[in-house]
Design a protein around this motif. Structure first.
Motif, PDB file in Angstrom:
ATOM      1  N   ASN A  49      34.871  -4.831   9.511  1.00 42.39           N
ATOM      2  CA  ASN A  49      34.101  -3.785   8.824  1.00 42.39           C
ATOM      3  C   ASN A  49      34.765  -3.397   7.516  1.00 42.39           C
ATOM      4  N   LEU A  50      36.091  -3.255   7.576  1.00 43.29           N
ATOM      5  CA  LEU A  50      36.818  -2.878   6.356  1.00 43.29           C
ATOM      6  C   LEU A  50      36.712  -3.991   5.317  1.00 43.29           C
ATOM      7  N   GLY A  51      36.831  -5.223   5.786  1.00 45.03           N
ATOM      8  CA  GLY A  51      36.732  -6.357   4.865  1.00 45.03           C
ATOM      9  C   GLY A  51      35.377  -6.392   4.175  1.00 45.03           C
ATOM     10  N   VAL A  52      34.317  -6.226   4.971  1.00 39.28           N
ATOM     11  CA  VAL A  52      32.965  -6.288   4.394  1.00 39.28           C
ATOM     12  C   VAL A  52      32.751  -5.129   3.422  1.00 39.28           C
ATOM     13  N   GLN A  53      33.366  -4.009   3.721  1.00 42.25           N
ATOM     14  CA  GLN A  53      33.237  -2.864   2.811  1.00 42.25           C
ATOM     15  C   GLN A  53      33.704  -3.221   1.398  1.00 42.25           C
ATOM     16  N   HIS A  54      34.643  -4.147   1.321  1.00 38.44           N
ATOM     17  CA  HIS A  54      35.178  -4.540   0.010  1.00 38.44           C
ATOM     18  C   HIS A  54      34.527  -5.804  -0.533  1.00 38.44           C
ATOM     19  N   ALA A  55      33.632  -6.406   0.239  1.00 36.47           N
ATOM     20  CA  ALA A  55      33.002  -7.645  -0.228  1.00 36.47           C
ATOM     21  C   ALA A  55      31.899  -7.309  -1.220  1.00 36.47           C
ATOM     22  N   ARG A  56      31.667  -8.217  -2.156  1.00 34.33           N
ATOM     23  CA  ARG A  56      30.636  -7.966  -3.173  1.00 34.33           C
ATOM     24  C   ARG A  56      29.574  -9.059  -3.172  1.00 34.33           C
ATOM     25  N   THR A  57      29.731 -10.031  -2.315  1.00 34.22           N
ATOM     26  CA  THR A  57      28.836 -11.187  -2.363  1.00 34.22           C
ATOM     27  C   THR A  57      27.643 -11.007  -1.419  1.00 34.22           C
ATOM     28  N   GLU A  58      26.664 -11.885  -1.613  1.00 39.38           N
ATOM     29  CA  GLU A  58      25.448 -11.831  -0.799  1.00 39.38           C
ATOM     30  C   GLU A  58      25.759 -12.126   0.680  1.00 39.38           C
ATOM     31  N   LEU A  59      26.725 -13.025   0.892  1.00 39.83           N
ATOM     32  CA  LEU A  59      27.031 -13.468   2.253  1.00 39.83           C
ATOM     33  C   LEU A  59      28.489 -13.199   2.588  1.00 39.83           C
ATOM     34  N   VAL A  60      28.748 -12.964   3.869  1.00 36.81           N
ATOM     35  CA  VAL A  60      30.140 -12.878   4.306  1.00 36.81           C
ATOM     36  C   VAL A  60      30.324 -13.862   5.462  1.00 36.81           C
ATOM     37  N   CYS A  61      31.520 -14.429   5.534  1.00 31.69           N
ATOM     38  CA  CYS A  61      31.812 -15.340   6.638  1.00 31.69           C
ATOM     39  C   CYS A  61      33.030 -14.822   7.385  1.00 31.69           C
ATOM     40  N   PHE A  62      32.821 -14.458   8.646  1.00 30.95           N
ATOM     41  CA  PHE A  62      33.951 -14.053   9.475  1.00 30.95           C
ATOM     42  C   PHE A  62      34.632 -15.326   9.958  1.00 30.95           C
ATOM     43  N   LEU A  63      35.921 -15.391   9.724  1.00 35.16           N
ATOM     44  CA  LEU A  63      36.631 -16.626  10.025  1.00 35.16           C
ATOM     45  C   LEU A  63      37.933 -16.302  10.730  1.00 35.16           C
ATOM     46  N   ASN A  64      38.103 -16.889  11.898  1.00 37.02           N
ATOM     47  CA  ASN A  64      39.391 -16.736  12.582  1.00 37.02           C
ATOM     48  C   ASN A  64      40.407 -17.677  11.961  1.00 37.02           C
ATOM     49  N   ALA A  65      41.634 -17.250  11.966  1.00 34.74           N
ATOM     50  CA  ALA A  65      42.669 -18.065  11.327  1.00 34.74           C
ATOM     51  C   ALA A  65      42.905 -19.369  12.084  1.00 34.74           C
ATOM     52  N   ASP A  66      42.492 -19.437  13.343  1.00 30.78           N
ATOM     53  CA  ASP A  66      42.707 -20.685  14.091  1.00 30.78           C
ATOM     54  C   ASP A  66      41.508 -21.624  14.007  1.00 30.78           C
ATOM     55  N   VAL A  67      40.642 -21.368  13.053  1.00 34.16           N
ATOM     56  CA  VAL A  67      39.514 -22.279  12.827  1.00 34.16           C
ATOM     57  C   VAL A  67      39.844 -23.195  11.659  1.00 34.16           C
ATOM     58  N   GLU A  68      39.579 -24.473  11.870  1.00 35.68           N
ATOM     59  CA  GLU A  68      39.851 -25.454  10.824  1.00 35.68           C
ATOM     60  C   GLU A  68      38.519 -26.033  10.361  1.00 35.68           C
ATOM     61  N   VAL A  69      38.127 -25.726   9.128  1.00 34.43           N
ATOM     62  CA  VAL A  69      36.836 -26.232   8.645  1.00 34.43           C
ATOM     63  C   VAL A  69      36.976 -27.693   8.242  1.00 34.43           C
ATOM     64  N   ARG A  70      35.812 -28.357   8.104  1.00 32.58           N
ATOM     65  CA  ARG A  70      35.827 -29.795   7.790  1.00 32.58           C
ATOM     66  C   ARG A  70      34.991 -30.043   6.544  1.00 32.58           C
ATOM     67  N   ASP A  71      35.087 -31.240   6.036  1.00 32.10           N
ATOM     68  CA  ASP A  71      34.295 -31.617   4.865  1.00 32.10           C
ATOM     69  C   ASP A  71      32.808 -31.404   5.132  1.00 32.10           C
ATOM     70  N   GLY A  72      32.132 -30.841   4.164  1.00 30.53           N
ATOM     71  CA  GLY A  72      30.681 -30.703   4.260  1.00 30.53           C
ATOM     72  C   GLY A  72      30.216 -29.668   5.258  1.00 30.53           C
ATOM     73  N   TRP A  73      31.106 -28.796   5.681  1.00 28.05           N
ATOM     74  CA  TRP A  73      30.738 -27.837   6.729  1.00 28.05           C
ATOM     75  C   TRP A  73      29.838 -26.727   6.212  1.00 28.05           C
ATOM     76  N   LEU A  74      29.989 -26.384   4.918  1.00 29.57           N
ATOM     77  CA  LEU A  74      29.338 -25.170   4.424  1.00 29.57           C
ATOM     78  C   LEU A  74      27.892 -25.389   3.969  1.00 29.57           C
ATOM     79  N   ASP A  75      27.641 -26.517   3.305  1.00 32.88           N
ATOM     80  CA  ASP A  75      26.313 -26.720   2.699  1.00 32.88           C
ATOM     81  C   ASP A  75      25.156 -26.607   3.697  1.00 32.88           C
ATOM     82  N   PRO A  76      25.250 -27.240   4.887  1.00 30.24           N
ATOM     83  CA  PRO A  76      24.114 -27.107   5.823  1.00 30.24           C
ATOM     84  C   PRO A  76      23.840 -25.652   6.205  1.00 30.24           C
ATOM     85  N   LEU A  77      24.897 -24.861   6.295  1.00 30.53           N
ATOM     86  CA  LEU A  77      24.707 -23.465   6.692  1.00 30.53           C
ATOM     87  C   LEU A  77      24.026 -22.675   5.574  1.00 30.53           C
ATOM     88  N   LEU A  78      24.493 -22.893   4.343  1.00 34.32           N
ATOM     89  CA  LEU A  78      23.900 -22.169   3.214  1.00 34.32           C
ATOM     90  C   LEU A  78      22.457 -22.616   2.988  1.00 34.32           C
TER      91      LEU A  78
END
Lengths: 634, 449
Positions: free
Chosen positions: A73-102
């Protein structure tokens, strides 16, 4: 470029994980983004370290450990973008992961949150969204074969529209440090009309290196489970308990599909292969109608055969279709989905008999639709008429009677029937007067302009062969080559023949050579149809509307065929130029169409008119809308 | 469904100041969109703002506005093509000098000062909704406003300023749109946000709170006058939902701008307006009492006292705002029709859709009746089976009872026989019988012979 997305991470110790996570994020996320790390009062100095060392991120430090929800909640309060992504530090993203979601968010304004599929480190699916049971417990869903709306997806990696997040009030502060606050958020989103989807085209690896000890985790889970049950008692009262799913597996599917406005099961020979003929282009159009009627509908396609499944299933799955195949114990499969479907559609009589009827036993609530595709008993009847061998004639007579009976039974079994021509619908209405029979033939886009007669040359034969002898198309092309072409070539020496169609059989391949070219399968027949002068198919066997002629008409290519081939095509007075019975008659008709440019052009215009009037996409959509309406779907 | 041959759904644009962090900048944009979409369901709404998404801010809450951009012919054409009409709804006064412009480099100033251009506005009218007008509005603005089919302001002073600048005709004064705030953020979300703000220390954890927008006020006097536990300055940097949560959680609010005052009036939170500039009072007079507004800080308790008596906004003022949005929607529909949109066809489509829904509903109901009948038949069958089972059970119980009676009688008989048997054995063991045995045997033989 202004970023669209802010990553919000909440840390509690383990600064190494945060650093690695951000490094991986940077490696696999080319689009610009903001990062906000909220340290939840880590006792080991992580917050201070991050503040001093993370130069590309905003680091916020809470004075006490208020947990994941408050940190986000505190993080989002400071966000200015249209979208927010909650991300745990133990998550490892991969190539091409973001485009299908957007892309998915951009295409679906009603979707408030999207998530990738979470994988274990061995590549197996950890979670493709989760079910929420009536007991307040959740169960991860592991089938990641198609995108779908979910009850909730873990906020270990979840993209949310910021405005949706605020509308829902954000993460509820009623929860202790962790667990259940993300489930709560997504129910709150849904309550306000926002959907959450899991998109399998996007995957991330989730190591699950939680910061809490397991004893502490259990305690937190117990506490927050109580809060969750209290806050969502009314919602949970409508659901079966997760603990009952092992004993009653069908309940898991009920939970999976409970957000779908309707659930339809379509049963056919194989996954539609729209570019291979055999009625598949129409089946594909019918399936599309069921998909397009509502983006959240659960459309399950039951493919009796696994034929070319690997090649064709993914494109259906990408549209959100659940593809089922390889079912060996039909009764067990049906029972595992007891009471699930609102509508069952069986295509073709053998699928009605072998699958529709047994499956419907476990779906007594479902509206039954029989889509005839064609009247199958007509084909053996035609063989009976043409055959001279008495044993063969007897065989065809018996087969015709069996199929007629089966089709009568199918139309009577159905609550709603679909045929491809008015003539066939009339037959259905006669044999099953209680069943409303609709006509939905085949949709095709007819271009405003097509090539005229100039530059066109030769004859084309278009149709699939299934690499099988004695198919209607094989009979037709052999008759063309052996009985029509010789006479025609006497009048038009050098007349070429191109045989276009998937999987030519050995007999068809043997025609190749000289003026004959067996082209085989083409990705798009239109260029071939647009280049030929005439389409000739002496078709003796077949029922319903033959799609090849609709394709031909929409490409502005006149054809010559038999009365069987011309069925349901609305040729009217023009049939006298296009329909012949004997090979000699066909030679005459072809000859005229090859010589008379004015007649050819007149026929072409009529064909385009017929196509626009009777085979338009709009007309098909309207017909299918009526079918759906009769199934109670508007 | 019939395939539409003409446009039946339109689009409108909102020219907002949503790229500014002010409470009113966010509030008016959101409310105007909601009210218009309620009246034009299914329409597409596009937000424009001077800088738009090129300068996102946390306060915009994730609502994205497109930048208005250069006031060139190409961009004007694009904007005109993007919708059937534009509704101007900024919080800043129209006609402010370029030097006072709130955006860097005079960005998009011309849009709000001159509109699009007369040619573009012939097919894409502009509608100013509840705007304010700066002192001595320039002639370009007056000319641009004169072209508009519907122009409203939210204070009488703006009306007077336009009249003084030569704009003829009746210009309606509409109270602040925030009076229709109800439901913009649902109560549950507001509760959650309040808890969250308390958790983060933005609001005190407990006790009554007076919220003030200015610290120039005599805060102790305010606290004492209201017997409040805390006086909190309206926090900055929050999204609309959070700020509404703060206003709703307050026992009273001392505002310094018209927007906060209007929101409090809608929420039912007692409010007073401290207006040292003398500008904010004018819109506030359209929904509040003059006694709630003061220009001097030392008079604030009088205003609070009045605020406690006149907190709620009048139904009349709310109706006036609602009617205003009806008119804006009607003006947009007219623009849509003028651009070839088919309102009649839209009605026909809606009627057809309604018929389709009725048909689907009828089919489902028909189906439900069949299922209900099957269920009732099954239940009836079950009831019959239960009744038969009960009768069987009763019969079995009776038979059991009879068997038990017979058993008891047999048992008694057995007991009696056992007793006889024991007596007989005892008799056989007497000396008389034992000793007379030979004599009886002889007697028996004699009698037998």
């Amino acid at each position: 470029m202004t970023p669209r997305l802010t990553f919000v991470l909440v840390s509690y110790g383990r600064r190494d994980l945060v650093v690695t996570c951000l490094k991986t994020l940077a490696e696999h996320t080319p689009a610009p983004y903001d990062v906000i790390v909220v340290d939840s009062a880590s006792p080991d100095g992580t917050g201070e370290w991050l503040e001093q060392n993370l130069s590309d991120a905003t680091v916020l430090r809470m004075e006490k450990n208020l947990g994941f929800g408050a940190g986000c909640n505190l993080g989002v309060q400071h966000a200015r973008t249209e979208l927010v992504c909650f991300l745990n530090a133990d998550v490892e993203v991969r190539d091409g992961w973001l485009d299908p979601l957007l892309s998915f968010l951009d295409d679906h304004s009603e979707v408030g949150a999207v998530a990738p599929v979470m994988l274990n480190s061995d590549g197996s699916v950890q979670e493709s969204g989760s079910l929420i049971g009536g007991d307040g417990w959740c169960r991860a869903w592991e089938d990641a074969s198609f995108p779908r709306e979910v009850d909730y997806a873990s906020a270990a990696c979840l993209i949310v529209r910021r405005k949706a997040f605020h509308q829902a009030g954000g993460f509820s502060p009623e929860y202790e440090i962790a667990y259940f606050e993300d489930v709560d958020l997504q129910l709150a989103l849904r309550q306000r009309g926002w959907q959450t989807w899991v998109i399998p085209q996007s995957t991330v690896e989730h190591a699950r290196h939680g910061s809490s000890s397991s004893e502490r985790a259990t305690e937190l889970m117990r506490l927050n489970h109580g809060v969750f049950q209290r806050r969502w008692a009314d919602e949970l009262a409508k659901r079966p308990a997760v603990t009952s799913l092992d004993e009653w597996p069908h309940r898991a599917l009920w939970l999976r599909d409970r957000n779908a406005p309707y659930r339809v099961l379509l049963i056919d020979d194989r996954v539609p292969q729209a570019d291979r003929g055999r009625g598949d282009p129409r089946t594909a159009a019918v399936v599309d109608s069921w998909i397009e009627a509502h983006p959240n509908a659960r459309v399950t396609f039951f493919a009796v055969s696994a034929e070319r499944l690997e090649e064709y299933a993914p494109r259906w799955q990408a549209k959100g279709v659940e593809v089922v195949h390889g079912v060996t114990d039909l009764e067990a499969w049906s029972r595992s989905r007891a009471g699930l479907y609102d509508v069952i559609v069986a295509f073709r009589p053998h699928n009605y008999a072998n699958y529709g009827v047994p499956i419907a036993r476990s779906q007594p609530q479902a509206i039954r639709v029989y889509d005839s595709e064609a009247l199958f008993h007509r084909r053996p009847e035609q063989h009976f008429e043409h055959s001279v061998d008495s044993a063969e004639r007897r065989h065809h007579a018996i087969e015709a009677a069996r199929l007629r009976e089966e089709e009568q039974s199918a139309f009577r079994w159905a609550d709603v029937a679909v045929c491809v021509s008015e003539e066939e619908a009339e037959w259905a209405r006669r044999v099953a007067p209680e069943t409303p029979a609709h006509v939905a033939c085949y949709p095709i886009v007819t271009p405003d302009e097509v090539p005229g007669v100039e530059g066109r040359e030769g004859i084309v034969f278009f149709g699939g062969f299934d690499n099988t002898p004695r198919t209607p198309n094989e009979f037709a092309v052999l008759e063309l080559a052996n009985e029509v072409l010789p006479g025609l070539r006497e009048r038009h020496p050098g007349l070429t023949l191109r045989v276009v169609g998937a999987d030519p059989s050995p007999n068809v391949l043997a025609l190749h050579g000289g003026l004959n070219e067996v082209v085989g399968r083409v990705p798009d027949p239109r260029p071939w149809l647009s280049a030929a002068r005439l389409h000739v198919v002496p078709m003796r066997f077949g029922a319903g509307v033959k799609i090849k002629f609709v394709d031909s008409m929409s490409a502005g290519l006149p054809f010559v065929t038999t009365p069987v081939g011309a069925e349901g095509l609305h040729l009217g007075a023009y049939a006298r130029h296009l329909v012949g019975e004997s090979p000699a008659e066909m030679v005459e008709l072809c000859d005229r169409m090859l010589r008379d440019d004015a007649l050819w052009s007149d026929v072409q215009q009529e064909m385009l008119r017929i196509c626009r009037e009777h085979f338009s996409a709009d007309g098909f959509r309207r017909s299918m809308a009526k079918v759906l309406l009769d199934c109670g779907i508007a | 469904m019939r395939e539409p041959t003409s446009r039946t759904i339109g689009a409108f644009a909102l020219w907002t100041s949503s790229d500014l962090p002010g409470f009113g900048d966010q509030l008016i944009s959101r409310l105007t969109e909601r009210e218009l979409l309620r009246r034009l369901p299914g329409w597409r709404a596009t937000w424009y703002a001077p800088l738009g998404w090129t300068r996102p801010i946390p306060e915009d809450g994730g609502y994205v506005a497109a930048p208005l951009g250069d006031h060139g012919s190409e961009r004007i054409e694009q904007i005109a093509a993007s919708a059937d009409a534009s509704v101007l709804t900024p919080t800043f006064p129209l006609g402010a000098a370029r030097a006072d412009w709130l955006y860097p480099d005079g960005a998009a100033h011309s849009y709000f000062a001159e509109g699009l251009d007369p040619e573009a506005e012939r097919t894409h009218p502009l509608i100013s909704s509840c705007v304010r007008i700066a002192d001595e509005p320039p002639v370009e603005l007056v000319t641009a406003l004169a072209r508009q089919p519907y122009l409203t302001v939210r204070d009488r002073r703006s009306c007077d300023r336009l009249a003084a600048a030569g704009l003829s005709g009746d210009i309606p004064v509409v109270p602040h749109p925030a009076l229709l705030l109800d439901g913009l953020v649902d109560a549950e979300a507001l509760r959650t946000r309040t808890q969250h703000l308390r958790q983060l220390g933005v609001l005190p954890e407990d006790g009554s709170v007076v919220v003030v927008q200015s610290t120039e006020l005599p805060l102790d006097a305010v606290r004492d006058f209201l017997a409040a536990d805390h006086v909190v300055e309206m926090p900055g940097g929050l999204v609309l939902e959070d700020r509404l949560a703060v206003l709703q959680a307050a026992s009273a609010v001392i505002a310094t701008d018209e927007h906060v005052a209007a929101a409090c009036a809608a929420l039912g939170t007692p409010w007073a307006l401290y207006d040292p500039t003398g500008e904010e009072r004018w819109p506030a007079l359209e929904f509040g009492s003059p006694k709630q507004i003061v220009e001097r800080a030392d008079r604030i308790t009088d205003a609070i006292s009045a605020g406690l008596r006149f907190s709620a906004s009048s139904e009349h003022a709310k109706r006036a705002v609602a009617t205003h949005f009806d008119r804006v929607a009607a003006a947009i529909e007219q623009a849509f029709a003028a651009r070839g949109g088919d309102l009649t066809r839209r009605l026909a489509d809606l009627a057809e859709e309604n018929n389709a829904l009725r048909h689907a509903q009828w089919r489902l109901r028909d189906r439900m009746l069949v299922e209900r009948q099957k269920l009732a038949d099954t239940l009836g069958e079950a009831w019959r089976e239960v009744a038969a089972a009960k009768a069987d059970a009763e019969r079995a119980r009776n038979e059991l009872a009879m068997a038990q009676t017979q058993f008891r009688e047999l048992r008694n008989e057995i007991d009696r026989l056992a007793l006889d048997s024991r007596e007989l054995d005892a008799l056989r063991n007497t000396k008389l019988l034992r000793w007379s045995q030979p004599v009886r045997e002889v007697y028996g033989k004699i009698k037998g012979s």
